[in-house]
Design a protein around this motif. Structure first.
Motif, short mmCIF file in Angstrom:
data_model
loop_
_atom_site.label_atom_id
_atom_site.label_comp_id
_atom_site.label_asym_id
_atom_site.label_seq_id
_atom_site.Cartn_x
_atom_site.Cartn_y
_atom_site.Cartn_z
N GLY A 2 8.54 39.78 51.79
CA GLY A 2 7.23 39.33 52.28
C GLY A 2 7.30 38.57 53.59
O GLY A 2 8.32 37.99 53.96
N GLN A 45 7.53 43.37 54.94
CA GLN A 45 6.12 43.13 55.24
C GLN A 45 6.04 42.35 56.55
O GLN A 45 6.63 41.27 56.66
N PHE A 265 3.40 43.01 40.79
CA PHE A 265 3.56 41.72 40.10
C PHE A 265 4.24 40.76 41.07
O PHE A 265 5.25 41.12 41.66
N ARG A 267 4.05 36.61 40.59
CA ARG A 267 4.53 35.45 39.81
C ARG A 267 5.23 35.86 38.52
O ARG A 267 6.24 35.26 38.12
N LYS A 298 5.54 27.66 48.98
CA LYS A 298 5.68 28.39 50.24
C LYS A 298 5.35 27.52 51.45
O LYS A 298 5.89 27.70 52.52
C1 FMN Z 1 5.73 32.53 45.63
C2 FMN Z 1 4.80 33.55 46.17
C3 FMN Z 1 5.07 34.16 47.40
C4 FMN Z 1 4.20 35.11 47.91
N1 FMN Z 1 4.49 35.70 49.11
C5 FMN Z 1 3.70 36.68 49.58
C6 FMN Z 1 4.03 37.35 50.76
O1 FMN Z 1 5.04 37.08 51.40
N2 FMN Z 1 3.20 38.33 51.18
C7 FMN Z 1 2.08 38.66 50.49
O2 FMN Z 1 1.37 39.57 50.91
N3 FMN Z 1 1.73 38.03 49.37
C8 FMN Z 1 2.52 37.06 48.89
N4 FMN Z 1 2.17 36.40 47.74
C9 FMN Z 1 0.94 36.77 47.03
C10 FMN Z 1 1.26 37.78 45.96
O3 FMN Z 1 1.65 39.01 46.57
C11 FMN Z 1 0.09 38.06 45.02
O4 FMN Z 1 -0.97 38.64 45.71
C12 FMN Z 1 -0.44 36.83 44.31
O5 FMN Z 1 0.61 35.97 43.90
C13 FMN Z 1 -1.24 37.24 43.07
O6 FMN Z 1 -0.46 38.11 42.26
P1 FMN Z 1 0.34 37.59 40.96
O7 FMN Z 1 -0.73 37.09 40.02
O8 FMN Z 1 1.05 38.80 40.43
O9 FMN Z 1 1.24 36.48 41.35
C14 FMN Z 1 3.02 35.45 47.20
C15 FMN Z 1 2.77 34.84 45.99
C16 FMN Z 1 3.63 33.91 45.47
C17 FMN Z 1 3.32 33.29 44.14
#
Ligand code: FMN
Length: 329
Positions: A2, A45, A265, A267, A298
């Motif tokens: 990411g 990304q 996914f 988290r 983050k």
């Molecule tokens: C620790 C962490 C890091 C994340 N880093 C990115 C990232 O680098 N790029 C991105 O598009 N989304 C990032 N996200 C967002 C996730 O891709 C996702 O959209 C969001 O956490 C909701 O999905 P989840 O319920 O499966 O966690 C991050 C989320 C978390 C929790």
């Protein structure tokens, strides 16, 4: 992988990862080699933080479509200034994306994802809440999408055919009628596909509304399902989403319903990197608690990495855990 930033002048915090030099790309090569060896596709990304970033030099203004600054940035660095991007600024940033993509591909990466969601630069071009331009880069959904479409088209032209370009797009920024909504993206999705994207991953929220989405998982899933179901009709390329899912069973039900072609996914996989096998065995001892503290890591200057409350390999230092818990009360 990411958030690889294409622009060193702005970050999410002082440490954020950038991909702007061959030396940085070379350090990633072993990861791409491993992914090829394991036959697990690994993408990069590419990101520009825009008005949600923090300028690395205090005098440098943030580049934005219409001069807004995210309230989260204002809170952190009140003196931050914004500049409305000129046409020249826009093409310059598109070039930075192309340069970073070339470095990633040179290091062995075979998938580039453009981050066009969550309030960062490209997402802020797409949303009527933050793009009020009346030139070729604003005014209608398709003109607001021009930055993204031009970028995807150029990437497609310069990258080898066996490198996929995908887009992460924000379908709802949580601001209601004033902001981005799925209905506004009806023409944008096919334009992005025609420009050469091979898949679109959807998500919701911007800095001002992340906590609202994180705190209501059922509503978030329902919102994403509805949006992807609607937009999928407009394109033959795969569309999916990430947001608030915790188990394979939930994901399977959504895939079987036809509402999405793939599920992400974040988290849940951080809580248990062995999520797939654990769910298939019917017992997952490391279920994500859903507090989204990892997301706070983050940006947190005290955090040296992203931690987790349930994964013993990434346990959050007690002091930081306490700080988060107290701020929630
Ligand atoms: C620790 C962490 C890091 C994340 N880093 C990115 C990232 O680098 N790029 C991105 O598009 N989304 C990032 N996200 C967002 C996730 O891709 C996702 O959209 C969001 O956490 C909701 O999905 P989840 O319920 O499966 O966690 C991050 C989320 C978390 C929790």
């Amino acid at each position: 992988m990411g958030n690889s930033s294409v622009d060193t002048s702005v970050g999410y915090n002082q440490r954020g990862h950038t991909l702007v030099a061959s030396g940085q790309a070379e350090k990633l090569s072993p990861l791409f080699e491993l992914s090829r060896h394991l036959n697990v596709p690994l993408g990069v990304q590419l990101q520009h933080y825009g008005a949600q970033g923090i300028p690395r030099s205090p005098e440098a203004p943030l580049l934005t479509p219409s001069g807004h600054i995210s309230s989260s940035t204002r809170r952190r660095v009140p003196q931050t200034q914004a500049r409305i991007m000129s046409e020249g600024d826009i093409w310059h940033i598109i070039d930075l994306f192309l340069t970073s993509a070339r470095y990633a591909v040179g290091a062995g990466c075979r998938l580039i994802q453009i981050q066009a969601s969550n309030g960062y630069l490209i997402s802020s071009f797409l949303s009527p809440a933050t793009n009020i331009r009346d030139d070729e880069w604003g005014g209608t959904p398709l003109r607001r999408a021009r930055f993204l479409v031009e970028l995807v088209r150029k990437l497609r032209r310069v990258l080898p055919d066996d490198v996929d370009v995908t887009v992460r797009i924000g379908v709802d920024d949580g601001l209601g009628e004033d902001g981005q909504l799925p209905e506004l993206l009806g023409d944008v999705v096919p334009a992005v596909a025609e420009a050469g994207a091979s898949a679109i991953a959807c998500s919701v929220g911007i800095a001002e509304t992340f906590s609202k989405f994180f705190s209501s998982p059922d509503d978030t899933i329902a919102c994403l399902r509805k949006a992807v179901r609607l937009l999928k009709r407009n394109t033959p390329i795969p569309m999916g989403f990430t947001g608030s899912l915790t188990s394979l069973l939930q994901a399977e039900a959504i895939l079987e319903s036809g509402d999405a072609d793939f599920i992400g996914f974040a988290r849940a996989a951080l809580a248990n990197p062995n999520l797939v096998n654990a769910d298939l065995s019917g017992f997952n001892p490391q279920q994500c608690k859903g507090d989204a503290f990892c997301f706070r890591d983050k940006r947190e200057e005290q955090a040296t990495r992203v931690y987790c409350c349930v994964n013993p390999s990434y346990r959050r230092p007690e002091q930081l855990q306490r700080k988060y818990e107290e701020s929630r009360q």
